[in-house]
Design an enzyme around this catalytic site. Structure first.
Site, PDB file in Angstrom:
ATOM      1  N   ASP A 233       6.383  10.708 -15.035  1.00  0.00           N
ATOM      2  CA  ASP A 233       6.733  12.119 -15.209  1.00  0.00           C
ATOM      3  C   ASP A 233       7.119  12.676 -13.841  1.00  0.00           C
ATOM      4  O   ASP A 233       6.251  13.079 -13.065  1.00  0.00           O
ATOM      5  CB  ASP A 233       5.565  12.927 -15.792  1.00  0.00           C
ATOM      6  CG  ASP A 233       5.915  14.414 -15.897  1.00  0.00           C
ATOM      7  OD1 ASP A 233       7.107  14.765 -15.712  1.00  0.00           O
ATOM      8  OD2 ASP A 233       5.010  15.232 -16.169  1.00  0.00           O
TER       9      ASP A 233
ATOM     10  N   HIS B 211       1.359  18.224  -7.524  1.00  0.00           N
ATOM     11  CA  HIS B 211      -0.048  17.913  -7.765  1.00  0.00           C
ATOM     12  C   HIS B 211      -0.747  17.278  -6.570  1.00  0.00           C
ATOM     13  O   HIS B 211      -1.911  16.923  -6.636  1.00  0.00           O
ATOM     14  CB  HIS B 211      -0.194  16.974  -8.978  1.00  0.00           C
ATOM     15  CG  HIS B 211       0.105  17.664 -10.277  1.00  0.00           C
ATOM     16  ND1 HIS B 211       0.167  17.008 -11.479  1.00  0.00           N
ATOM     17  CD2 HIS B 211       0.361  18.960 -10.560  1.00  0.00           C
ATOM     18  CE1 HIS B 211       0.449  17.863 -12.444  1.00  0.00           C
ATOM     19  NE2 HIS B 211       0.582  19.056 -11.914  1.00  0.00           N
TER      20      HIS B 211
ATOM     21  N   GLN C 134       6.084  13.541  -9.735  1.00  0.00           N
ATOM     22  CA  GLN C 134       4.720  14.028  -9.929  1.00  0.00           C
ATOM     23  C   GLN C 134       3.709  12.985 -10.428  1.00  0.00           C
ATOM     24  O   GLN C 134       2.578  12.952  -9.964  1.00  0.00           O
ATOM     25  CB  GLN C 134       4.789  15.211 -10.893  1.00  0.00           C
ATOM     26  CG  GLN C 134       3.487  15.918 -11.167  1.00  0.00           C
ATOM     27  CD  GLN C 134       3.703  17.115 -12.074  1.00  0.00           C
ATOM     28  OE1 GLN C 134       4.145  18.162 -11.639  1.00  0.00           O
ATOM     29  NE2 GLN C 134       3.410  16.968 -13.354  1.00  0.00           N
ATOM     30  N   GLU C 135       4.119  12.177 -11.398  1.00  0.00           N
ATOM     31  CA  GLU C 135       3.123  11.312 -12.046  1.00  0.00           C
ATOM     32  C   GLU C 135       3.633   9.892 -12.254  1.00  0.00           C
ATOM     33  O   GLU C 135       4.696   9.694 -12.830  1.00  0.00           O
ATOM     34  CB  GLU C 135       2.733  11.898 -13.410  1.00  0.00           C
ATOM     35  CG  GLU C 135       2.201  13.308 -13.291  1.00  0.00           C
ATOM     36  CD  GLU C 135       1.932  13.980 -14.624  1.00  0.00           C
ATOM     37  OE1 GLU C 135       1.859  13.287 -15.653  1.00  0.00           O
ATOM     38  OE2 GLU C 135       1.795  15.210 -14.635  1.00  0.00           O
TER      39      GLU C 135
ATOM     40  N   LYS D 289      -2.004  11.487 -22.230  1.00  0.00           N
ATOM     41  CA  LYS D 289      -2.250  11.415 -20.791  1.00  0.00           C
ATOM     42  C   LYS D 289      -3.352  12.413 -20.476  1.00  0.00           C
ATOM     43  O   LYS D 289      -3.295  13.579 -20.859  1.00  0.00           O
ATOM     44  CB  LYS D 289      -0.977  11.666 -19.981  1.00  0.00           C
ATOM     45  CG  LYS D 289      -0.246  12.973 -20.186  1.00  0.00           C
ATOM     46  CD  LYS D 289       0.887  13.089 -19.152  1.00  0.00           C
ATOM     47  CE  LYS D 289       1.407  14.494 -19.029  1.00  0.00           C
ATOM     48  NZ  LYS D 289       2.416  14.637 -17.968  1.00  0.00           N
TER      49      LYS D 289
ATOM     50  N   HIS E 151      -3.297  16.649 -21.219  1.00  0.00           N
ATOM     51  CA  HIS E 151      -4.162  17.589 -20.492  1.00  0.00           C
ATOM     52  C   HIS E 151      -3.283  18.500 -19.627  1.00  0.00           C
ATOM     53  O   HIS E 151      -2.054  18.400 -19.652  1.00  0.00           O
ATOM     54  CB  HIS E 151      -5.115  16.788 -19.588  1.00  0.00           C
ATOM     55  CG  HIS E 151      -4.390  15.992 -18.536  1.00  0.00           C
ATOM     56  ND1 HIS E 151      -4.990  15.457 -17.424  1.00  0.00           N
ATOM     57  CD2 HIS E 151      -3.073  15.624 -18.427  1.00  0.00           C
ATOM     58  CE1 HIS E 151      -4.116  14.813 -16.686  1.00  0.00           C
ATOM     59  NE2 HIS E 151      -2.941  14.899 -17.267  1.00  0.00           N
ATOM     60  N   ARG E 152      -3.909  19.361 -18.816  1.00  0.00           N
ATOM     61  CA  ARG E 152      -3.207  20.115 -17.764  1.00  0.00           C
ATOM     62  C   ARG E 152      -3.751  19.643 -16.419  1.00  0.00           C
ATOM     63  O   ARG E 152      -4.823  19.049 -16.335  1.00  0.00           O
ATOM     64  CB  ARG E 152      -3.435  21.640 -17.897  1.00  0.00           C
ATOM     65  CG  ARG E 152      -2.954  22.280 -19.157  1.00  0.00           C
ATOM     66  CD  ARG E 152      -1.517  21.984 -19.539  1.00  0.00           C
ATOM     67  NE  ARG E 152      -0.489  22.291 -18.578  1.00  0.00           N
ATOM     68  CZ  ARG E 152       0.439  23.243 -18.709  1.00  0.00           C
ATOM     69  NH1 ARG E 152       0.446  24.002 -19.781  1.00  0.00           N
ATOM     70  NH2 ARG E 152       1.389  23.411 -17.804  1.00  0.00           N
TER      71      ARG E 152
ATOM     72  N   GLU F 277      -5.112  15.244 -10.602  1.00  0.00           N
ATOM     73  CA  GLU F 277      -5.403  14.538 -11.851  1.00  0.00           C
ATOM     74  C   GLU F 277      -6.149  13.222 -11.614  1.00  0.00           C
ATOM     75  O   GLU F 277      -6.242  12.388 -12.504  1.00  0.00           O
ATOM     76  CB  GLU F 277      -4.108  14.318 -12.629  1.00  0.00           C
ATOM     77  CG  GLU F 277      -3.473  15.660 -13.005  1.00  0.00           C
ATOM     78  CD  GLU F 277      -2.295  15.570 -13.956  1.00  0.00           C
ATOM     79  OE1 GLU F 277      -1.768  14.458 -14.151  1.00  0.00           O
ATOM     80  OE2 GLU F 277      -1.916  16.612 -14.502  1.00  0.00           O
TER      81      GLU F 277
ATOM     82  N   GLU G 147       9.064  11.127 -18.862  1.00  0.00           N
ATOM     83  CA  GLU G 147       8.858  12.524 -19.272  1.00  0.00           C
ATOM     84  C   GLU G 147       9.622  13.442 -18.323  1.00  0.00           C
ATOM     85  O   GLU G 147       9.641  13.195 -17.105  1.00  0.00           O
ATOM     86  CB  GLU G 147       7.351  12.815 -19.210  1.00  0.00           C
ATOM     87  CG  GLU G 147       6.989  14.261 -19.535  1.00  0.00           C
ATOM     88  CD  GLU G 147       5.501  14.524 -19.311  1.00  0.00           C
ATOM     89  OE1 GLU G 147       4.687  13.601 -19.484  1.00  0.00           O
ATOM     90  OE2 GLU G 147       5.169  15.658 -18.925  1.00  0.00           O
TER      91      GLU G 147
ATOM     92  N   ASP H 102       8.679  17.972 -21.841  1.00  0.00           N
ATOM     93  CA  ASP H 102       7.500  18.810 -21.570  1.00  0.00           C
ATOM     94  C   ASP H 102       7.960  20.241 -21.301  1.00  0.00           C
ATOM     95  O   ASP H 102       7.984  21.080 -22.208  1.00  0.00           O
ATOM     96  CB  ASP H 102       6.730  18.208 -20.382  1.00  0.00           C
ATOM     97  CG  ASP H 102       5.613  19.090 -19.849  1.00  0.00           C
ATOM     98  OD1 ASP H 102       5.276  20.083 -20.501  1.00  0.00           O
ATOM     99  OD2 ASP H 102       5.066  18.788 -18.766  1.00  0.00           O
TER     100      ASP H 102
ATOM    101  N   SER I   8       2.585  22.896 -12.690  1.00  0.00           N
ATOM    102  CA  SER I   8       4.033  22.794 -12.830  1.00  0.00           C
ATOM    103  C   SER I   8       4.389  23.249 -14.242  1.00  0.00           C
ATOM    104  O   SER I   8       4.741  22.472 -15.105  1.00  0.00           O
ATOM    105  CB  SER I   8       4.492  21.357 -12.584  1.00  0.00           C
ATOM    106  OG  SER I   8       3.940  20.472 -13.529  1.00  0.00           O
TER     107      SER I   8
ATOM    108  N   LYS J 239       0.844  20.276 -25.307  1.00  0.00           N
ATOM    109  CA  LYS J 239      -0.210  20.929 -24.534  1.00  0.00           C
ATOM    110  C   LYS J 239      -0.587  22.196 -25.295  1.00  0.00           C
ATOM    111  O   LYS J 239       0.246  23.103 -25.450  1.00  0.00           O
ATOM    112  CB  LYS J 239       0.299  21.315 -23.151  1.00  0.00           C
ATOM    113  CG  LYS J 239       0.620  20.138 -22.224  1.00  0.00           C
ATOM    114  CD  LYS J 239       1.436  20.616 -21.026  1.00  0.00           C
ATOM    115  CE  LYS J 239       1.490  19.604 -19.894  1.00  0.00           C
ATOM    116  NZ  LYS J 239       2.536  19.963 -18.904  1.00  0.00           N
TER     117      LYS J 239
HETATM  118  P1  PGA Z   1       0.771  20.783 -15.251  1.00  0.00           P
HETATM  119  O1  PGA Z   1       1.367  19.320 -15.116  1.00  0.00           O
HETATM  120  O2  PGA Z   1      -0.455  20.736 -16.068  1.00  0.00           O
HETATM  121  O3  PGA Z   1       0.549  21.157 -13.821  1.00  0.00           O
HETATM  122  O4  PGA Z   1       1.866  21.599 -15.886  1.00  0.00           O
HETATM  123  C1  PGA Z   1       1.370  18.372 -16.122  1.00  0.00           C
HETATM  124  C2  PGA Z   1       2.764  17.953 -16.470  1.00  0.00           C
HETATM  125  O5  PGA Z   1       3.760  18.363 -15.871  1.00  0.00           O
HETATM  126  O6  PGA Z   1       2.888  17.167 -17.423  1.00  0.00           O
HETATM  127 ZN    ZN Z   2       5.139  17.035 -17.421  1.00  0.00          ZN
END
Ligand code: PGA
Ligand code: ZN
Length: 435
Positions: free
Chosen positions: A250, A163, A171-172, A397, A374-375, A213, A294, A321, A50, A346
């Protein structure tokens, strides 16, 4: 002096190709100027799914005959032909000097000529070689303050969005075990909760397969249920939500953005405005022990981001992000516009170690927090563990409670804490804005 630079195509945690680079440095042996030894540093770059639109360019071959177009032989060749030819035999006096030379050699604003994956692999491998040549761990080489802080691991225990192949839009869903005396105890609390969550999901008849992840990726009745099962798991593990372990979310809102509104694209397909999404976050923050949000709005919704910041900046940490892409120029715009109070970091969004540290320093100067990340496509490379301790970011994270490429970072942090002994301070809850 650089004696050799070499890159090869290796694999990331999704089984996609990525760039590994090795930089060898000729360094004199201590006490002797004549006898030199060759010291090699090696590093691998990660890859996102993403991704932010303004990230530095990850150069892929786009040759459908290899890895579905995802090969990185062009980037590898750029290291082995262009960068190696220019830099072998050269001496650089600092990380900044080599990174600026790499930026200059590429010559584009987004590293599209050589590829940010080629450039970052060399930048990180050089940092590792220099640290080894100076006989110091990487976290000391990257450190400027003489102070070292062990971070709170924000563990992404439920995966959704891009993910995972489930029906969760956001997503998270991360747990932050902050009420601990050390990183070691904090990670134990996180793992205990992760295992409690597995048994709860199992009992409820949900899948316990994991996403990219390492978080679980069940099909749930709603996005709220993700939070609720996590709170249940915290209790089951013997901890109190909010007091011992809090939540970080996130939603990766850019993935839900369609021109001028958001779509809950995996569950109800409902359309919502920025104001509508803000209402969701506001009520979640009142209802649940959330301390960090996030990408609560999309990268192209600066107005929504401004509304979000004005309403919630004194309540929780608001991390940008996709909107900032670890880019100092974009972060400056965000600071000027009063957007967010924290930036996600990142390395591969910007493409060199030096620019990453520039962004971190800019954030600190402007009273923004840094959340190191991380990614979703990772490897055994543990640079971010050292970077987090070196920059005293206080939280990172790097995945859930399982998957080797995520655990590699936790293990490196355990090693660092052990090595630092009493001089390592655990960040705890105060690492988060407004806590
Ligand atoms: P990505 O996701 O590594 O797939 O970009 C991580 C995030 O969105 O924080
Ligand atoms: Zn993010």
């Amino acid at each position: 002096k650089i004696s050799k630079i070499y890159a090869r195509e290796v694999l990331d945690s999704r089984g996609n190709p990525t760039v590994e680079a090795e930089v060898s440095i000729e360094a004199p042996i201590k006490g002797s100027k004549k006898i030199v030894r060759n010291i090699k540093g090696r590093s691998i770059v990660p890859s996102g799914a993403s991704t932010g639109e303004l990230e530095a360019v990850e150069l892929r071959d786009n040759d459908p005959k290899r890895y579905g177009g995802k090969g990185v032989s062009l980037a590898v060749n750029n290291v082995n032909k262009i960068i190696a030819n220019q830099f072998t035999g050269k001496e650089f006096n600092s990380q900044q000097e080599i990174d600026h030379a790499l930026i200059h050699l590429d010559g584009t604003p987004n590293k599209s000529k050589l590829g940010a994956n080629a450039i970052l692999a060399v930048s990180m491998a050089y940092a590792r070689a220099m640290a080894a040549a100076l006989d110091m761990p990487l976290y000391r080489y990257l450190n400027k303050s003489g102070k070292f802080t062990m971070p709170v691991p924000c563990m992404n225990v439920i995966n959704g969005g891009k993910h995972a192949d489930n029906n969760v839009d956001f997503q998270e869903f991360m747990i932050a075990p902050h009420n601990a005396p050390s990183f070691k105890e904090s990670i134990r609390m996180g793992e205990e909760t992760f295992h409690a969550l597995k048994s709860i999901l199992n009992k409820k008849g949900y899948s316990t397969g994991v996403g990219d992840e390492g978080g679980f990726a069940p099909n749930l009745k709603s996005n709220e249920e993700a939070v609720e099962v996590i709170l249940e798991a915290i209790h089951k593990a013997g901890y109190t939500p909010g007091k011992d372990i809090s939540l970080c979310i996130d939603p990766a809102s850019s993935e839900m953005w369609e021109d001028d509104h958001y779509v809950l694209f995996k569950s109800t397909k409902e359309k919502i405005s920025s104001e509508g999404l803000l209402k969701i976050w506001d009520s979640w923050i009142q209802q649940y022990p959330i301390i960090l949000l996030e990408d609560g709005m999309a990268e192209n919704d600066w107005e929504g981001w401004k509304l979000l910041t004005d309403q919630l900046k004194n309540k929780v940490e608001l991390t940008g992000d996709d909107i900032f892409c670890t880019n100092p120029a974009i972060l400056q715009k965000g600071i000027d516009a009063g957007i967010a109070n924290s930036v996600l970091i990142k390395l591969n969004q910007i493409g060199t170690v030096t620019e990453t540290i520039d962004t971190i320093e800019m954030a600190y100067k402007n009273n923004y927090n840094c959340f190191i990340s991380h990614r979703s496509g990772e490897t055994e490379d543990t640079t971010i563990a050292d970077l987090t301790v070196a920059t005293n970011a206080g939280h990172l994270k790097t995945g859930s409670g399982c998957r080797g490429e995520r655990i590699a970072k936790f293990n490196q942090l355990l090693r660092i804490e052990d090595e630092l002994g009493k001089s390592a301070k655990f960040a705890g809850l105060k690492a988060f804005k407004n806590q």
